[in-house]
Write an enzyme that holds these catalytic residues in place. Structure first.
Site, short mmCIF file in Angstrom:
data_model
loop_
_atom_site.label_atom_id
_atom_site.label_comp_id
_atom_site.label_asym_id
_atom_site.label_seq_id
_atom_site.Cartn_x
_atom_site.Cartn_y
_atom_site.Cartn_z
N CYS A 146 4.11 2.48 -6.41
CA CYS A 146 5.17 2.10 -5.62
C CYS A 146 6.34 1.76 -6.50
CB CYS A 146 4.83 0.88 -4.76
SG CYS A 146 3.66 0.97 -3.74
N ARG A 166 10.01 2.61 -5.41
CA ARG A 166 10.31 3.33 -4.16
C ARG A 166 10.12 2.93 -2.79
NH1 ARG A 166 5.95 5.25 -1.54
NH2 ARG A 166 4.03 4.80 -2.60
N SER A 167 9.00 1.83 -2.92
CA SER A 167 8.34 1.19 -1.75
C SER A 167 8.15 -0.23 -2.33
CB SER A 167 7.10 1.89 -1.44
OG SER A 167 6.63 1.24 -0.14
N ALA A 168 8.69 -1.13 -1.46
CA ALA A 168 8.39 -2.72 -1.91
C ALA A 168 8.11 -3.36 -0.79
CB ALA A 168 9.77 -3.00 -2.60
N ASN A 177 5.59 -8.09 -8.90
CA ASN A 177 6.36 -6.85 -9.80
C ASN A 177 7.24 -7.37 -10.69
OD1 ASN A 177 6.41 -5.15 -6.74
ND2 ASN A 177 4.86 -4.82 -8.32
N HIS A 207 10.86 -3.68 2.24
CA HIS A 207 10.58 -3.98 3.59
C HIS A 207 9.56 -5.19 3.66
CE1 HIS A 207 7.55 -1.25 1.78
NE2 HIS A 207 6.73 -1.90 2.08
N TYR A 209 6.49 -6.49 6.16
CA TYR A 209 5.76 -5.97 7.26
C TYR A 209 5.84 -6.92 8.46
CZ TYR A 209 3.26 -2.68 4.42
OH TYR A 209 3.09 -1.44 3.62
#
Length: 264
Positions: A146, A166-168, A177, A207, A209
């Site tokens: 990620c 790329r994806s958080a 992170n 994003h 959830y």
């Protein structure tokens, strides 16, 4: 950490609801950046308490080049358990790519060692980069990286780091992170004889959830405290010699932990 709370609020209020691989559903934005002055304090979230032990041991595990969770579990860290196979293996994930990137000619490239050498020999280089995104091996990884690429920059004796993620997972992952790469920057600065500069965190898909919305709203109701200070053992001059005991967090005052489910 007001910049993190601003991201949380921005995604809650302006994000787009989307489906995702896990089936949980997210609210996301594409493209966002935060900047932290590492001389102003260690960027560890204060609006909910974080498990610093896991952050430090995971980073040391990455730097070891390890991809099996056995060492983490020996030290009471379970954050990778859900993705490991029965033998504890995760495939060629972060540590493998950082320390042993496979080259076409059969060599294995130690990106971290190369980075340390270049920082000393070519501090103005625009190639102070480490990548964990290896397209040839993505399918063999338990979870594709990620936080997939980071770059260093030296100015007036200060070391700054920019991470591309790329994806958080904003609620659970991003606070880890931030702290992890801030700490890595501090460690590399120390062994390179540099001061710390900024940590810049750049996102692709950032994003929340759908089962984290309530927790995010609750966290936004809390007032952040002053940032703590991270003290690192000044005697350590080799990046690969750091131990957990070489780090001491000072003046960390945080609100209680907020539980939230992990999307697998």
């Amino acid at each position: 950490m007001k910049s993190y709370l601003a991201l949380l609020s921005h995604v809650l209020n302006q994000g787009i609801d989307r489906t995702d691989r896990t089936g949980v559903g997210t609210r996301s934005i594409f493209g966002y950046q935060m900047r932290f002055d590492l001389q102003a304090g260690f960027p560890l979230l204060t609006t909910k308490k974080l498990h610093l032990r896991s952050i430090i041991y995971e980073l040391l595990w990455f730097l070891k080049g390890d991809t099996n969770i056995a060492w983490l579990k020996e030290h009471g860290v379970s954050i990778w358990d859900e993705w490991a196979d029965k033998q504890g293996n995760l495939g060629p994930v972060y540590g493998y790519q950082w320390r042993s990137w496979p080259a076409p000619d059969g060599r294995h490239i130690d990106q971290i060692d190369n980075l340390l050498r270049m920082i000393k020999e070519k501090p103005d280089s625009r190639r102070l980069i480490v990548s964990a995104w290896n397209p040839a091996l993505i399918e063999e990884m338990a979870l594709p990286p990620c936080h997939c690429l980071f770059q260093f920059y030296i100015d007036e004796g200060k070391l700054s780091c920019q991470l591309y993620q790329r994806s958080a997972d904003i609620f659970l992952g991003v606070p880890f992170n931030i702290a992890s790469y801030a700490l890595l920057t501090m460690m590399i600065a120390q062994v390179s004889g540099l001061k710390v500069g900024d940590f810049i965190h750049t996102f692709g898909d950032a994003h929340l959830y759908s089962n984290h919305f309530e927790q995010a709203q609750y966290q936004l109701s809390r007032i952040p405290n002053a940032l703590p200070c991270m003290r690192i053992n000044p005697a350590v001059t080799d990046l690969f010699s750091f131990k957990f005991e070489d780090f001491e967090l000072l003046n960390y005052e945080a609100h209680p932990h907020i539980k939230a489910p992990v999307a697998i």
